[in-house]
Design a protein around this motif. Structure first.
Motif: not given
Length: 323
Positions: A124-152
């Motif tokens: 960033s050129k300066g502090e840019a405190k309010n410009r950045f926005k968090e983004v999400r992507h879909p959970h990774k799943r197999d063909r049955r829709g089951v999550l790949f990661k166990d997540y403990g």
């Protein structure tokens, strides 16, 4: 230029064109310059002495930072070798935020580790405190829709759509099939640029790409309601970019919210938009259903008259309702 060349593709040398852009006028810069690896461009010699290449890079990087607003962002895409030099330039004039590792396997290169990622420097050129926005992507799943990661054993507290993006992006892939590529040696997938634009800008902001190629950054900006400025040295690439932009009618939205689609599925959305977007999804009824049940859009009519594939811009034969 007294006025910004908004939503234009300009042919010419990037340094000459950047010099005409007023200081502090651009919201976000994305640059994917030639890698100096002897690639075959129509009218550009991708073969300079290292000292010449780095001097040229320092010049256009400095200009890109100059034209940014005080809270503006700059993203530089390249191989790690050159990004180490870019970081040295930028550390003197901008603020480091992230080195994004974009997982993209390449061909073996001999007696060395197998190259498996490109880097995207994020400053960033300066502090840019309010410009950045968090983004999400879909959970990774197999063909049955089951999550790949166990997540403990904590699947019941996961976000229904997917995790926040980290600085390692392994869910977006290079354009692999020739039928989906323009006549350009280094074409990036539009949804890569859409993720960058979603997290770094708002509707109506100006996105500048000094190495536009066949128009990917401008195309992504147009779909997401942003303004664009593109520079490209090669006349043939300019023609391709302008034709694609003229033909592009798809606005990448669900309701009032901009998102990034790939193959009819949302692959990036903004965290700040979730409370509004979740009304458009069929959410699991109980927390444990997140495993084995893929989140889907309701039968939501997309406002546009047609829905285009993000890779080759050809209309799908699918209905206008996304399911």
């Amino acid at each position: 230029m007294n006025m910004l060349p908004i939503n234009e593709v300009l042919q010419g040398d990037c340094l000459e064109l950047l010099a005409k852009i007023p200081s502090g006028s651009i919201d976000c810069v994305f640059a994917d310059p030639p890698f100096n690896l002897k690639k075959k461009y129509n009218s550009h010699k991708d073969k300079l002495l290292e000292i010449e290449y780095l001097a040229w890079c320092k010049a256009w990087i400095s200009e890109c930072v100059r034209v940014l607003k005080d809270d503006g962002f700059i993203f530089l895409h390249n191989i790690p070798k050159w990004l180490t030099f870019y970081a040295g330039f930028l550390n003197e004039i901008a603020i480091f935020r992230h080195w994004i590792s974009w997982e993209a396997m390449t061909a073996p290169m001999g007696k060395t580790l197998q190259p498996a990622h490109y880097g995207i420097l994020f400053y960033s050129k300066g502090e840019a405190k309010n410009r950045f926005k968090e983004v999400r992507h879909p959970h990774k799943r197999d063909r049955r829709g089951v999550l790949f990661k166990d997540y403990g054993g904590k699947k019941n507290i996961l976000h229904p759509f997917g995790p926040l993006c980290s600085d390692v992006w392994s869910d977006i892939h290079r354009i692999r099939h020739a039928k989906n590529r323009d006549n350009h040696p280094c074409q990036l997938p539009p949804h890569l640029l859409e993720r960058i634009i979603l997290m770094s800008s708002e509707k109506g902001d100006v996105i500048l790409d000094p190495f536009l190629g066949t128009g990917t950054t401008a195309l992504a900006a147009k779909r997401l309601g942003r303004k664009f400025i593109g520079f490209e040295k090669d006349s043939e690439y300019c023609k391709i970019a302008r034709a694609k932009l003229e033909a592009e009618k798809f606005i990448s939205k669900v309701g009032d919210f901009y998102v990034s689609f790939h193959l009819n599925e949302i692959i990036t959305l903004r965290e700040c938009d979730w409370n509004g977007l979740k009304n458009y999804f069929e959410l699991p009824q109980i927390p444990k259903d997140i495993d084995g049940q893929k989140i889907k859009l309701r039968q939501t009519i997309i406002e546009q008259k047609s829905f285009f594939d993000v890779s080759n811009h050809k209309p799908h034969n699918k209905p206008k309702e996304l399911k």
